[in-house]
Design an enzyme around this catalytic site. Structure first.
Site, PDB file in Angstrom:
ATOM      1  N   GLU A 164       0.833  -1.206   0.000  1.00 47.21           N
ATOM      2  CA  GLU A 164       0.000   0.000   0.000  1.00 47.21           C
ATOM      3  C   GLU A 164       0.866   1.253   0.000  1.00 47.21           C
ATOM      4  O   GLU A 164       1.887   1.329   0.676  1.00 47.21           O
ATOM      5  CB  GLU A 164      -0.901  -0.016   1.246  1.00 47.21           C
ATOM      6  N   GLU A 168      -3.009  10.791   2.325  1.00 44.90           N
ATOM      7  CA  GLU A 168      -4.228  10.931   3.126  1.00 44.90           C
ATOM      8  C   GLU A 168      -4.320  12.334   3.710  1.00 44.90           C
ATOM      9  O   GLU A 168      -3.299  12.970   4.016  1.00 44.90           O
ATOM     10  CB  GLU A 168      -4.271   9.891   4.246  1.00 44.90           C
TER      11      GLU A 168
END
Length: 365
Positions: A164, A168
């Site tokens: 991943e 964010e």
């Protein structure tokens, strides 16, 4: 920070699974429900597509091949290239560029079109996934984030084995963005791979271009064309197992708006996101949703192999989680795709007889 999605999807998983069987690296799926979904349950049909974990499925080749990356600038004049329900996707990445895994979207129909990701108290957030995978390359998303405590805007890449890479934007912190990366879903003990970039102009009011430049030897994060962080693969070698804990497997691009500030979230997650969501916020009351906007997503592939007949990525028959070798193949990505398989790259050639999967059986559990 995406574990919230697991609980939100459980109802769908139970409704659609052919067997209520959980799966993981040590407990593989049975032949009757061979595919381990990204949420850890065995099934057929769409369970065998995006997020299907080859190392928890019945066999490494139980999952359908991952559609290969192609260069493209995705704009959103309308939503015609987005399939509104991911469970209807059949693996044909030429038909749709994106699928809605959860939640709701709309188009602003202004400024040439903008994709809006919506969060309501009822929908539990929205997530889109690309239908094609990326095996190294550069992805830039032009985004206006949310601005509300407890609401997180995210632009990430996620592989089938939980490699991943994240951008964010938590809560009301509209002058910063956070970057992170994970190797096979492992949370580093006593270490945080995250970093924060500050000094942005209001990320809710202004579009910024956020870039993930993912190459075999280094990962660079940029904002509006300027690099803000670089991670070298050599710096990720784990002292215990000697492996580079560095994302290295084909990944989907995902865009999401999700509720971190809710009662079911761990206290640390709520704090990270800026506190609990205020569902009485005037913005929410007036629009009946929170939102983030996406203007475009630009994808430039850096495939390790190229050729006119390459259509998909598969995990090599001899691959393991410790050595996840990826082959480039001409194998069909369709759920009903069948026929001989020739691996055009990787450790070895394979010929596999693929069983057509036409029906998704529903059981009342």
């Amino acid at each position: 920070m995406h574990s919230f999605l697991v609980a939100a999807f459980l109802a769908t998983i139970f409704a659609a699974s052919t067997e209520a069987t959980s799966c993981n690296a040590t407990s593989h799926c049975p032949v009757s429900a061979p595919c381990c979904s990204e949420f850890g349950f065995c099934g057929t049909g769409d369970f065998c597509l995006g997020g299907c974990n080859p190392f928890a499925s019945h066999a490494v080749d139980s999952c359908r091949p991952d559609p290969i990356c192609t260069d493209k600038t995705h704009t959103f004049a309308d939503n015609s290239r987005i399939l509104s329900n991911a469970t209807f996707f059949d693996g044909n990445a030429s038909a749709y560029d994106w699928v809605v895994d959860k939640g709701n979207i709309m188009n602003t129909n202004s400024s040439g079109g903008e994709l809006a990701l919506l969060l309501t108290q009822a929908n539990g957030g929205t997530r889109l996934s690309s239908t094609r995978y990326l095996h190294y390359g550069t992805v830039t998303a032009k985004i206006k984030t949310g601005r509300w405590a407890g609401v997180v805007t995210a632009f990430i890449t996620m592989s089938d084995i939980k490699d991943e890479i994240d951008w964010e934007f938590p809560g009301a912190a509209t002058t910063e963005g956070q970057t992170n990366y994970f190797w096979q879903g492992v949370i580093p003990a006593g270490k945080n791979n995250g970093a924060t970039s500050t000094g942005l102009t209001d990320t809710f009011a202004n579009y910024h271009s956020y870039t993930i430049d993912w190459q075999p030897d280094a990962l660079t994060f940029s904002i509006d064309g300027s690099a803000v962080r670089t991670v070298k693969k050599t710096d990720t070698v784990n002292a215990t197992d000697g492996l580079a804990h560095y994302p290295s497997t084909p990944a989907r691009i995902q865009l999401s708006l999700w509720p971190a500030g809710i009662s079911s979230s761990p206290p640390g997650t709520v704090e990270w996101a800026g506190g609990m969501i205020n569902w009485d916020d005037p913005d929410y009351k007036s629009a009946s949703h929170f939102y983030a906007l996406v203007k475009e997503v630009d994808v430039k592939c850096a495939n390790l192999q190229t050729g006119p007949n390459l259509t998909s990525y598969v995990y090599d028959a001899n691959a393991t989680s410790k050595s996840p070798v990826v082959d480039y193949t001409n194998r069909s990505t369709l759920l009903n795709g069948a026929g001989p398989v020739v691996a055009l790259g990787g450790a070895q050639n394979m010929i596999v007889l693929v069983t057509s999967l036409f029906v998704l059986f529903f059981h009342v559990l």
